[in-house]
Structure formats: C-alpha cells, structure tokens
Design an enzyme around this catalytic site. Sequence first.
Site, PDB file in Angstrom:
ATOM      1  N   GLY A  95       0.849  -1.171   0.028  1.00  0.00           N
ATOM      2  CA  GLY A  95      -0.069  -0.070  -0.162  1.00  0.00           C
ATOM      3  C   GLY A  95       0.778   1.086   0.069  1.00  0.00           C
ATOM      4  O   GLY A  95       1.997   0.932   0.201  1.00  0.00           O
ATOM      5  N   CYS A 122       5.145  -6.259   1.932  1.00  0.00           N
ATOM      6  CA  CYS A 122       5.395  -4.775   1.756  1.00  0.00           C
ATOM      7  C   CYS A 122       4.822  -4.025   2.952  1.00  0.00           C
ATOM      8  O   CYS A 122       4.864  -4.212   3.897  1.00  0.00           O
ATOM      9  CB  CYS A 122       5.022  -4.202   0.376  1.00  0.00           C
ATOM     10  SG  CYS A 122       5.985  -2.861   0.204  1.00  0.00           S
ATOM     11  N   TYR A 123       3.873  -3.110   2.746  1.00  0.00           N
ATOM     12  CA  TYR A 123       2.955  -2.510   3.446  1.00  0.00           C
ATOM     13  C   TYR A 123       2.627  -3.426   4.558  1.00  0.00           C
ATOM     14  O   TYR A 123       2.474  -2.973   5.753  1.00  0.00           O
ATOM     15  CB  TYR A 123       1.994  -1.569   2.784  1.00  0.00           C
ATOM     16  CG  TYR A 123       1.126  -0.850   4.051  1.00  0.00           C
ATOM     17  CD1 TYR A 123       1.654   0.360   4.645  1.00  0.00           C
ATOM     18  CD2 TYR A 123      -0.133  -1.353   4.427  1.00  0.00           C
ATOM     19  CE1 TYR A 123       0.989   1.198   5.457  1.00  0.00           C
ATOM     20  CE2 TYR A 123      -0.902  -0.604   5.578  1.00  0.00           C
ATOM     21  CZ  TYR A 123      -0.387   0.492   6.077  1.00  0.00           C
ATOM     22  OH  TYR A 123      -1.006   1.046   6.883  1.00  0.00           O
ATOM     23  N   HIS A 209       7.941  -8.226  -3.099  1.00  0.00           N
ATOM     24  CA  HIS A 209       6.696  -8.336  -3.716  1.00  0.00           C
ATOM     25  C   HIS A 209       6.927  -9.798  -4.125  1.00  0.00           C
ATOM     26  O   HIS A 209       7.329 -10.026  -5.533  1.00  0.00           O
ATOM     27  CB  HIS A 209       6.270  -7.567  -4.698  1.00  0.00           C
ATOM     28  CG  HIS A 209       5.996  -6.366  -4.263  1.00  0.00           C
ATOM     29  ND1 HIS A 209       4.553  -6.120  -3.780  1.00  0.00           N
ATOM     30  CD2 HIS A 209       6.631  -5.208  -3.731  1.00  0.00           C
ATOM     31  CE1 HIS A 209       4.488  -4.864  -3.314  1.00  0.00           C
ATOM     32  NE2 HIS A 209       5.687  -4.213  -3.269  1.00  0.00           N
ATOM     33  N   GLU A 211       4.808 -11.681  -5.626  1.00  0.00           N
ATOM     34  CA  GLU A 211       3.776 -11.756  -6.958  1.00  0.00           C
ATOM     35  C   GLU A 211       4.153 -11.295  -8.022  1.00  0.00           C
ATOM     36  O   GLU A 211       3.639 -11.809  -9.114  1.00  0.00           O
ATOM     37  CB  GLU A 211       2.339 -11.272  -6.395  1.00  0.00           C
ATOM     38  CG  GLU A 211       2.360  -9.734  -6.409  1.00  0.00           C
ATOM     39  CD  GLU A 211       2.807  -8.983  -5.174  1.00  0.00           C
ATOM     40  OE1 GLU A 211       3.567  -9.494  -4.288  1.00  0.00           O
ATOM     41  OE2 GLU A 211       2.782  -7.822  -4.867  1.00  0.00           O
ATOM     42  N   SER A 263     -22.244  -6.585 -26.028  1.00  0.00           N
ATOM     43  CA  SER A 263     -21.639  -5.559 -26.897  1.00  0.00           C
ATOM     44  C   SER A 263     -21.163  -6.196 -27.972  1.00  0.00           C
ATOM     45  O   SER A 263     -20.650  -5.459 -28.967  1.00  0.00           O
ATOM     46  CB  SER A 263     -20.518  -4.885 -25.945  1.00  0.00           C
ATOM     47  OG  SER A 263     -19.390  -5.594 -25.539  1.00  0.00           O
ATOM     48  N   GLY A 264     -20.648  -7.474 -27.902  1.00  0.00           N
ATOM     49  CA  GLY A 264     -19.888  -8.178 -28.940  1.00  0.00           C
ATOM     50  C   GLY A 264     -18.515  -8.334 -28.624  1.00  0.00           C
ATOM     51  O   GLY A 264     -17.719  -8.996 -29.250  1.00  0.00           O
ATOM     52  N   GLY A 265     -18.051  -7.672 -27.458  1.00  0.00           N
ATOM     53  CA  GLY A 265     -16.842  -7.673 -27.000  1.00  0.00           C
ATOM     54  C   GLY A 265     -16.633  -9.107 -26.199  1.00  0.00           C
ATOM     55  O   GLY A 265     -17.568  -9.911 -26.082  1.00  0.00           O
ATOM     56  N   ASP A 267     -15.901 -10.147 -23.255  1.00  0.00           N
ATOM     57  CA  ASP A 267     -16.134 -10.337 -21.993  1.00  0.00           C
ATOM     58  C   ASP A 267     -17.658 -10.177 -21.800  1.00  0.00           C
ATOM     59  O   ASP A 267     -18.192 -11.538 -21.238  1.00  0.00           O
ATOM     60  CB  ASP A 267     -16.067  -9.072 -20.990  1.00  0.00           C
ATOM     61  CG  ASP A 267     -14.376  -8.856 -20.980  1.00  0.00           C
ATOM     62  OD1 ASP A 267     -13.665  -9.521 -21.325  1.00  0.00           O
ATOM     63  OD2 ASP A 267     -14.218  -7.580 -20.645  1.00  0.00           O
ATOM     64  N   SER A 268     -18.491  -9.462 -22.515  1.00  0.00           N
ATOM     65  CA  SER A 268     -19.831  -9.720 -22.707  1.00  0.00           C
ATOM     66  C   SER A 268     -20.391 -10.882 -23.189  1.00  0.00           C
ATOM     67  O   SER A 268     -21.436 -11.400 -23.062  1.00  0.00           O
ATOM     68  CB  SER A 268     -20.484  -8.562 -23.021  1.00  0.00           C
ATOM     69  OG  SER A 268     -20.501  -8.343 -24.237  1.00  0.00           O
ATOM     70  N   LYS A 409      -8.389 -11.076 -18.105  1.00  0.00           N
ATOM     71  CA  LYS A 409      -8.767 -11.247 -19.432  1.00  0.00           C
ATOM     72  C   LYS A 409      -8.411 -12.545 -20.021  1.00  0.00           C
ATOM     73  O   LYS A 409      -9.009 -13.114 -20.830  1.00  0.00           O
ATOM     74  CB  LYS A 409      -8.035 -10.136 -20.121  1.00  0.00           C
ATOM     75  CG  LYS A 409      -8.525  -9.860 -21.744  1.00  0.00           C
ATOM     76  CD  LYS A 409      -9.740  -8.994 -21.386  1.00  0.00           C
ATOM     77  CE  LYS A 409     -10.287  -8.689 -22.654  1.00  0.00           C
ATOM     78  NZ  LYS A 409     -11.377  -7.788 -22.434  1.00  0.00           N
TER      79      LYS A 409
END
Length: 552
Positions: A95, A122-123, A209, A211, A263-265, A267-268, A409
Amino acid sequence: MEVPWPFFIAFVDKFKHRIYNVRIQAVHQRKGVVTGNEEKMEREMIVVLDFGGQYNQLIARRVRECNVYCEVHPYHMDLEKLKGMNPKGIIFTGGPNSVYGEGSPLCDPRVFELGVSILGICYGSQLMAHMLGGHVATAPVSEYGKTEVEVDPGRRLFRDVAPRTICWMSHTDYIEKAPEDFVVTAHTPVCPVAAMENPEKGLYAVQFHPEVVHTREGMKMLHNFVIDICGCKGDWKMDSFVETSIRAIREKVGKGKVLCALSGGVDSSVAAVLLAKAVGKQLTCVFVDHGLLRKNEGDEVEAVFGPDGPYDLNFVRVNAQERFYRKLAGVTEPEKKRKIIGEEFIRVFEEEANKIGAVDYLVQGTIYPDVIESGLGKSAVIKSHHNVGGLPDHVNFKEIVEPLRLLFKDEVRRAGLELGIPEYLVYRQPFPGPGLGVRIIGEVTAEKVKIVQEADAIFREEVAKAGIRDLGQYFAALTNMRSVGCMGDERTYDYAVVLRAVLTTDFMTAEAAQLPWELLGKVTNRIVNEVKGVNRVLYDCTSKPPATVEME
Ligand code: XMP
C-alpha cells in the site's frame, strides 16, 4: 511503501471521466452481486486484504495459479464477515502509506487472533510489525527494483528457494526491528528484516513482492504459503470454472428471467454464452448497434448470437444507428460525445428491457481488472466496462450476475474457448464502448463512420496478412483535418486518416509499434485508393503517456 501509487491515483483521476460504470456501484449496493461462483465460497479459499497496493489483483491471480480460490476485500472488512468466509489463509497487500502516518490503514487487531495463517507483503509486512510490537522507520536507503535477498532456506516459506535470490523491492520504509516473538528470515545489505515470521502463530511477512515476475522464486514462496503453510489442497481449477459456474448459475437463477446487454466484446460474449448454456431461453441478450461499430461487426455478433447461431437464447438486435447519429450531429467536444453515446445507449437498452418486462437478473461481463477495490475508503468500487453506458437506473431487476468477476482477461479468453466461442471473437482486440465515436475527431457523421470503418478494415486485413500478432491494439481513426491533394490530375480536398498501433500489456502505458514501412505503405495505398474521401494517411508515433490510446 510503494512509490508508483500516486501515479496510479493520478491516472485514475485523470481518466475518471472515461469510467462510465460508476453508477453500477450504487446498484451493486442496492441489489447485491452474484458471481455465480458462490458455491466455491464453501471451498478452501484465501482472502487478500487490500491496503491500496497496486498488485492486489496479481496476488489473487497467483493464488489461483496455485489452484486455490481467492478473493480480494478491503482491509477494513467486517471481522465477522471475514470469519464467515472461513479462509484457510489471509494475505495483506502492499500500500502507499506509512504505518506510522496519520490515518494510515490498520486492520482489525483481532485478525491476528483468528488462528488463520497470514502473509504480509510490503506495507502488509510493515503493518504486521507495527501492530505486533516491532518498529518501522524510514529506511536510510530506499530499495527499488531487483534486489538480491539472502533468505533462510530452512524456513517453510522459503522451501526450495535459493539462499540468495532476486526479489522485487519497492519501499522507502522498512522494518527496523521485528516484534519480539518473530524470527528474521531474510535480509539485504540495507534491509535488516526483508522477511520475518512467527510460525507458531502462523504469521509471515516479506518486504518484497513475491507476486511480481521479477521476484524469480516468488511463485514458489506463494505456493509454499498457500499449500504448505495454509494447508490448501489446491483442487480449484480453471478448467472446471465453466462447469462449476453453469451449475451455480442454474441453482441461483432457477426459473428466473435474465437480461444481458451484449456488446460483442470478449467479456460480454463470454458472460452471455455462459448464461445461455446455463439457462437457455430464460436469457435475453440485447445488442444495441449504435452505428459506431467496426465494419461488419453488428452482423458478426448476430451470426453468433442470433437465431441462426449455435445458442438457444432470445436475441434482440436494435439498429439504433440513425438515432445515435442524430444525437451526435453538430457535437464536437469529446466528453460531450462520450456522454451522449453513453446516455443514448442506456435509453435504448431501457426501452428494450421495458418491452421484456420485469427481469430477475441482469448479466454484466465485468472482469477482475474492471474492479479496483481500494480499501482506502475513496471510491470503493470503480468499474471500467466495455458496455457503453453502465447500468440503466430504471431497469427492473433483482440482482446482478457477474460470472467473470474473478477472472483476468486471458482467463476469460480461456473460458470463452472452452465454451466454444469462435476464436476471432475470443481474441478480439479491445474496443471502447463509445466505439468509433472516440476514433473520429470532431463531429461524428454517417459519412465519417463509413470512412473509418473501411480504412480500419483494410488496416486490420493487412496486419493479419503480414502475420503480426503481438500488437496490443491497432486501428484507423479519422483526424478532422482535410488537406489538399491531387488524384488523377484533379485537386482534392479530403480527410486524413491516422493509423495507430500500440504495444501494451495493461493499456495504462503504451508505446507506438514500429510497423514495417512496407506494410504501412501498402495500407496507405489501399486506403487512398479504396476509401472515398481520404487523400492522406498518417501514422501516430506517440506513446502513452503523453497521448492516450484512443483519439478522444
Ligand atoms: P485510452 O484511450 O484511455 O485507452 O488510453 C485505454 C484502453 O481503454 C479503452 N477505452 C475504453 N474502453 N470504454 C471502454 O470500454 C471507454 O469509454 C474507453 N475509452 C478507452 C481503449 O480502447 C484502450 O484499450
């Protein structure tokens, strides 16, 4: 303390105007969100408590790579709720704050008494030291970037890790003194406590970190924490995501009516197919063609989701092109254009939803990066979604279903392929909700849309033929500039098209791709010859920042 955070805040602030789905926040609070994955809550899980770090999503993703279900929650989440989730482990993120700064985020001290293993990063590591009796101070020398850390490989967290290993550091504060009952397990020449632990209490902390990929053996450390220390079996698999989601959605939705703004994208589309497989005709997908899509895109979406496609769902295509063009006539100011497109989208969607009547669930293709949950009490949920206008206020529904809320994604794409969605849809490059509206500088007209569609189709075709695959995003846009040219001995006064191709992974920063000159020449020739109204083609060499990916 992570230095790039102010940059990130500035970024979010700067682009707030582009984040259309803020309204969803209120709707979420009002109606609650269903991911369709609730049954996994019964399974073993790791909770990431977010202290405002940049990498919180990445931590969750790494945990999932260990095949363990993971959720990110604000650091101040209710203790009872946290207990109710029955986590096998907790991770504190990094953070931007200093633990000793005024108003710095602290967790509920009872979290340390839950008997659940905790890893502070970290934080998060400094917080653990600070709250448990150690001492945190400003380091005499800040450490940024790749740093050699000496670890004690005899410790469970560092099992199979080299005694000297490269880790990613990003801090100006450090733990000067570990709490009494902790053992220091790693250090660097300037950081006396690069890692510490109290294994009896299940408390572990690392200043670096694990990750990020730059920490060479970070994945091993996280695996050691999640599997070995927390005792997770690691039986949660992406492959079973589709199957499990379908089952959970069926259970949740029952015989309810479901509405999806398609939307045709990517994700949707993936969200819609998941729902279609789960509840079939109970689902209605509304696809609004706002006349600002790429060439043939509307027909491509209809071919997949319409009555001739493979899915048994109700599909409504609304051809609202003229309506959008009318609203946009004479408007040149970019933000006004975006607003008009967003609002009109909502109106059209609402009208269609009202024809369908009351629905029980509304599907959103929200994915994990769309959700920035800052535990700092600023904007608790910010969403940037590819649907144009966010959620309509007046659609009558009970709950939101967001089956992809946990996925990145590339994970969404994997789920899409598993669902049998055509590859060209699954691997589509991102396309902004306001569509070509932000790729036409100045007033949008049907004529200009046609020019961009044709030029863009040529550009995409030639890039595909050239076999170039690593571009983050590439498209043609229309400058509002007209200039003099000559064609066949005639004077012309036509538009200039600009080609843009960028290399990026996160779309927050991007660099202009160095496309082969030959390819650019070919595309230029084709555009000036084949697209009426264009006599000049430019290439955008600007990176982001200072430019943005889109023109407006
Ligand atoms: P910029 O232009 O902000 O674009 O550098 C970064 C990424 O975001 C996409 N973009 C949008 N996506 N609604 C969206 O869903 C929008 O209003 C919007 N504006 C930009 C852009 O295509 C790029 O991938």
